[in-house]
Structures are given as C-alpha cells and as structure tokens.
Motif scaffolding. Structure first.
Motif, PDB file in Angstrom:
ATOM      1  N   THR A 253       1.193  -1.434  -0.302  1.00  0.00           N
ATOM      2  CA  THR A 253       0.014   0.480  -0.189  1.00  0.00           C
ATOM      3  C   THR A 253       0.646   0.810   0.018  1.00  0.00           C
ATOM      4  N   GLU A 254       2.212   1.498   0.964  1.00  0.00           N
ATOM      5  CA  GLU A 254       3.000   2.499   0.318  1.00  0.00           C
ATOM      6  C   GLU A 254       3.191   2.307  -0.073  1.00  0.00           C
ATOM      7  N   ALA A 255       3.956   1.872  -1.443  1.00  0.00           N
ATOM      8  CA  ALA A 255       4.357   1.797  -2.519  1.00  0.00           C
ATOM      9  C   ALA A 255       3.439   2.535  -3.434  1.00  0.00           C
ATOM     10  N   LEU A 256       1.555   1.783  -3.508  1.00  0.00           N
ATOM     11  CA  LEU A 256       0.623   2.464  -4.483  1.00  0.00           C
ATOM     12  C   LEU A 256       0.697   3.550  -3.634  1.00  0.00           C
ATOM     13  N   LYS A 257       0.615   4.227  -2.863  1.00  0.00           N
ATOM     14  CA  LYS A 257       0.305   5.472  -2.660  1.00  0.00           C
ATOM     15  C   LYS A 257       1.293   6.237  -3.197  1.00  0.00           C
ATOM     16  N   ILE A 258       2.665   6.201  -3.016  1.00  0.00           N
ATOM     17  CA  ILE A 258       3.702   7.099  -3.368  1.00  0.00           C
ATOM     18  C   ILE A 258       3.456   7.097  -5.787  1.00  0.00           C
ATOM     19  N   ALA A 259       2.986   5.630  -5.637  1.00  0.00           N
ATOM     20  CA  ALA A 259       2.866   6.266  -7.173  1.00  0.00           C
ATOM     21  C   ALA A 259       1.619   6.724  -7.429  1.00  0.00           C
ATOM     22  N   VAL A 260       0.667   7.028  -6.549  1.00  0.00           N
ATOM     23  CA  VAL A 260      -0.180   7.574  -6.981  1.00  0.00           C
ATOM     24  C   VAL A 260       0.000   8.940  -6.863  1.00  0.00           C
ATOM     25  N   GLU A 261       0.218   8.963  -5.959  1.00  0.00           N
ATOM     26  CA  GLU A 261       0.988  10.785  -5.418  1.00  0.00           C
ATOM     27  C   GLU A 261       2.037  11.076  -6.570  1.00  0.00           C
ATOM     28  N   ALA A 262       2.551  10.536  -7.115  1.00  0.00           N
ATOM     29  CA  ALA A 262       3.796  10.729  -8.522  1.00  0.00           C
ATOM     30  C   ALA A 262       2.687  10.980  -9.418  1.00  0.00           C
ATOM     31  N   SER A 263       1.933   9.894 -10.171  1.00  0.00           N
ATOM     32  CA  SER A 263       1.419  10.059 -11.050  1.00  0.00           C
ATOM     33  C   SER A 263       0.093  11.488 -10.588  1.00  0.00           C
ATOM     34  N   PHE A 264      -0.073  12.189 -10.174  1.00  0.00           N
ATOM     35  CA  PHE A 264      -0.908  12.999  -9.636  1.00  0.00           C
ATOM     36  C   PHE A 264      -0.487  14.607  -9.958  1.00  0.00           C
ATOM     37  N   GLN A 265       1.048  14.515  -9.116  1.00  0.00           N
ATOM     38  CA  GLN A 265       2.198  15.521  -9.051  1.00  0.00           C
ATOM     39  C   GLN A 265       3.019  15.981 -10.705  1.00  0.00           C
ATOM     40  N   GLU A 266       3.436  15.161 -11.404  1.00  0.00           N
ATOM     41  CA  GLU A 266       3.108  14.584 -12.254  1.00  0.00           C
ATOM     42  C   GLU A 266       1.740  14.864 -13.439  1.00  0.00           C
ATOM     43  N   GLY A 267       1.327  14.741 -13.426  1.00  0.00           N
ATOM     44  CA  GLY A 267      -0.180  15.249 -14.012  1.00  0.00           C
ATOM     45  C   GLY A 267      -0.037  13.343 -15.189  1.00  0.00           C
ATOM     46  N   LYS A 268       0.423  12.689 -15.139  1.00  0.00           N
ATOM     47  CA  LYS A 268       0.531  11.740 -15.872  1.00  0.00           C
ATOM     48  C   LYS A 268      -0.626  10.001 -15.989  1.00  0.00           C
ATOM     49  N   LYS A 269      -0.271   9.356 -16.224  1.00  0.00           N
ATOM     50  CA  LYS A 269      -1.161   8.079 -16.068  1.00  0.00           C
ATOM     51  C   LYS A 269      -0.355   7.739 -15.023  1.00  0.00           C
ATOM     52  N   LEU A 270      -0.434   6.737 -14.311  1.00  0.00           N
ATOM     53  CA  LEU A 270      -0.145   6.059 -13.336  1.00  0.00           C
ATOM     54  C   LEU A 270       0.441   4.789 -14.417  1.00  0.00           C
ATOM     55  N   ASP A 271       1.913   4.456 -14.047  1.00  0.00           N
ATOM     56  CA  ASP A 271       2.860   3.288 -14.051  1.00  0.00           C
ATOM     57  C   ASP A 271       1.976   1.717 -14.190  1.00  0.00           C
ATOM     58  N   GLU A 272       2.354   0.854 -15.059  1.00  0.00           N
ATOM     59  CA  GLU A 272       1.629  -0.386 -15.591  1.00  0.00           C
ATOM     60  C   GLU A 272       2.519  -0.787 -14.180  1.00  0.00           C
ATOM     61  N   VAL A 273       1.326  -1.697 -13.589  1.00  0.00           N
ATOM     62  CA  VAL A 273       1.237  -2.453 -11.808  1.00  0.00           C
ATOM     63  C   VAL A 273       1.346  -4.463 -12.211  1.00  0.00           C
ATOM     64  N   LEU A 274       2.316  -4.780 -11.155  1.00  0.00           N
ATOM     65  CA  LEU A 274       1.784  -6.379 -11.740  1.00  0.00           C
ATOM     66  C   LEU A 274       2.103  -6.396  -9.737  1.00  0.00           C
ATOM     67  N   LEU A 275       1.117  -6.841  -9.351  1.00  0.00           N
ATOM     68  CA  LEU A 275       1.216  -7.847  -8.274  1.00  0.00           C
ATOM     69  C   LEU A 275       1.443  -9.349  -7.866  1.00  0.00           C
ATOM     70  N   CYS A 276       2.019 -10.065  -6.937  1.00  0.00           N
ATOM     71  CA  CYS A 276       2.383 -11.281  -7.294  1.00  0.00           C
ATOM     72  C   CYS A 276       2.032 -11.674  -5.760  1.00  0.00           C
ATOM     73  N   GLY A 277       1.652 -13.023  -6.153  1.00  0.00           N
ATOM     74  CA  GLY A 277       1.113 -13.663  -4.273  1.00  0.00           C
ATOM     75  C   GLY A 277       0.138 -14.594  -4.203  1.00  0.00           C
ATOM     76  N   PRO A 278       0.316 -15.789  -3.447  1.00  0.00           N
ATOM     77  CA  PRO A 278      -1.008 -17.067  -3.121  1.00  0.00           C
ATOM     78  C   PRO A 278      -1.979 -16.126  -3.386  1.00  0.00           C
ATOM     79  N   PRO A 279      -3.276 -17.438  -3.865  1.00  0.00           N
ATOM     80  CA  PRO A 279      -4.456 -16.403  -4.069  1.00  0.00           C
ATOM     81  C   PRO A 279      -4.971 -16.027  -2.412  1.00  0.00           C
TER      82      PRO A 279
END
Length: 314
Positions: free
Chosen positions: A26-52
């Motif tokens: 969640t901390e990494a995603l929060k930073i990514a969201v804030e960066a996208s807002f600050q730069e006025g760009k779309k969010l970078d592609e994200v891959l979430l890995c983990g068991p079901p």
C-alpha cells in the motif's frame, strides 16, 4: 464501504487506510498515485504477485478509487485468443484495466499485449494491408499467482512489481473484526483470534470460516457468533485446529514412515498433481508439516505427525 451491507461480499475496502496488512504494497502504491498526480501522467503499469486469497483484486479496486478513474476487471482465463484480447484492449477506457491471473494468457497473447504496451496501438493484418488502431491511455494492472508463467519481456514492462505477503495472526484477526464491525455482526471476543488460527494466513479462508460460523449461529437463533459456533462449523466442514481442510488432512494420513511420491499421492487422493502442488501442499510445506526429499518424495515431519494425532483421517 457499501451502504447497509448484509453480506461479506458487500463489504470491500474503499481506500488504502481500510487495507489491513500488506503495508509495503500500500505504501508503494500510495507513492505511485501521488507521483502520477504531481506529474499529471497516468499511473505506471503495475504487477501484483502472490498466492490466492490475499486480496490482490481488492487492492486494485482501491487503487482505482484512489485515482478516481474507471476500473475494468477481466479474468485472463476468459480470453481464448488474440482477437478477444484485442477486443478487451480496444474497449478499455482511460483508467485501469485489470487482468487477473495474467499468466494464463498464452505466450502469443502475451507478446501481443507486449506490443500494445510499447506502441499503444493494435496492429491488425488484412490481406496486404496493416490497420493501426490506437488504444486508450489505460494503466494495465496485472495480478498473478504464478509469475513464472509470464514471459520476461512482459514482466519488464511493469514498472511497479509488488509481492504480497501472507498475513500474521494479529492481522487476520483484525480483518475478521473489521468485517464484523462493518456488518454489525456481534461476536464473542475470542472469536477473531480463533478464526485467525485456522485461517492459514489467508484473509479469504478466514472470512469463509467467519461466514460458516455465522451460519451456525443464525441456524441456532443466537444473537452473537461464538467460538462454539466456529468449532461446530469446523467439525461439519472437517477443518482442523490449524485450519487444514479434509484433503490436506488426508494427505498427512497417507504419508507413512517412508513417505510417498507426488504422482502416487495424487492418484490416492483422486486429484491431479497440479492441484496437489498448487492448492493442497503449499501450506503443509510452509508450516513444516511435510518436506520434500531430493528425489521428490513427500515425507511427514514431527510437526505433521503431532498434528495428525489430533484428528482421525477417514
């Protein structure tokens, strides 16, 4: 959260602060969201890995809400060919396109997706001509339980790659309390931790146990869910004190002094080796109830024998 929820499925987190556990994600995603807002760009592609069962889909839904963008969810298994993949990509809007279990796309489809991410266009061949169709500036978010099923170049296109962890006992108990509070379900104080002990570090399993315990409580006309209701539901569904289901308990019971090979166990249990390695074995291996020899033989450990003694395997 949903208005007037009355079922577990009606209660879903709506912001990062509602997410229990997975703080590094969640901390990494929060930073990514804030960066996208600050730069006025779309969010970078994200891959979430983990068991079901760890909440990857819920995280992506929250991500879309935090970004205030449309959210489209597609199960990769439902895409049978490249034409269907192209249709999904062309129908995506300016928001998040979520491909769940993205590793289930075959290599040809993955290469096609790779080209779209690079060019932001789809190229369709028709006779001697090639038609080029632009796609919306969506952010691709993939979720996978098997990163090895993805081709390397596609993984490289995800600028944010995050791995979800199993939940601690306290986090799992907190998940149970959160859902009970949201649903106004009364419960005995010891119930959340008892569910957590049987939840195999996985919210989906813990919430299923909560639902089962409540079902027993409702059937008895009780005003609150108690540990006794949980124990009765576990007895009916053959769930052990450590949360092992009937198949896992049977597997332990089949491992004699010399152990068994994977294919033999699968045959005796009446399941495929894939089901055995993907769904039955992982928790037993992770918690040291069984081990694998260099030759692939499954062996029962002391911890496995001790747990085996607490129940009768039919």
């Amino acid at each position: 959260m949903s208005d007037n929820p009355n079922d577990l499925r009606d209660v879903q987190p709506s912001s990062f602060r509602h997410i229990i556990g997975q703080r590094h994600v969640t901390e990494a995603l929060k930073i990514a969201v804030e960066a996208s807002f600050q730069e006025g760009k779309k969010l970078d592609e994200v891959l979430l890995c983990g068991p079901p069962g760890l909440g990857k889909s819920a995280l992506v839904s929250v991500l879309a809400q935090e970004l205030a963008v449309p959210f489209t969810e597609v199960l990769a298994q439902s895409i049978s060919n490249t034409a269907e993949l192209n249709s999904v990509l062309l129908s995506a809007t300016d928001g998040i396109l979520f491909l769940d279990e993205i590793h289930l796309l075959n290599p040809t489809q993955q290469h096609s997706l790779l080209q779209v991410l690079d060019k932001r266009r789809i190229f369709l061949s028709g006779g001697k001509s090639v038609q080029s169709i632009p796609v919306a500036p969506f952010t691709l978010v993939g979720a996978t339980t098997d990163p090895d099923g993805l081709i390397g170049p596609l993984i490289d296109r995800f600028r944010i790659v995050l791995h979800l962890d199993y939940y601690s006992l306290d986090e799992l108990a907190q998940v149970v309390r959160q859902r009970c509070l949201a649903l106004a379900w009364k419960y005995e104080s010891d119930l959340p931790i008892e569910i957590a002990r049987r939840g195999r570090q996985t919210p989906r399993i813990a919430l299923r146990l909560l639902q089962s315990a409540r079902r027993v409580a409702v059937s008895e006309g009780a005003e609150e869910i108690t540990v006794a209701h949980l124990l009765k539901s576990c007895e009916l569904e053959r769930v052990s004190t450590e949360g092992l289901d009937n198949m896992q308990q049977k597997l332990l019971g089949l491992l004699g002094p010399s152990g068994q090979r994977l294919n033999v166990l699968a045959s005796m249990l009446g399941v495929s080796t894939k089901v055995l390695t993907k769904t039955v074995e992982p928790f037993l291996l992770r918690h040291g109830m069984i081990v694998k020899s260099d030759g692939g033989v499954r062996l029962l450990t002391k911890k496995g024998r001790e747990h085996l003694a607490t129940f009768v395997t039919e």
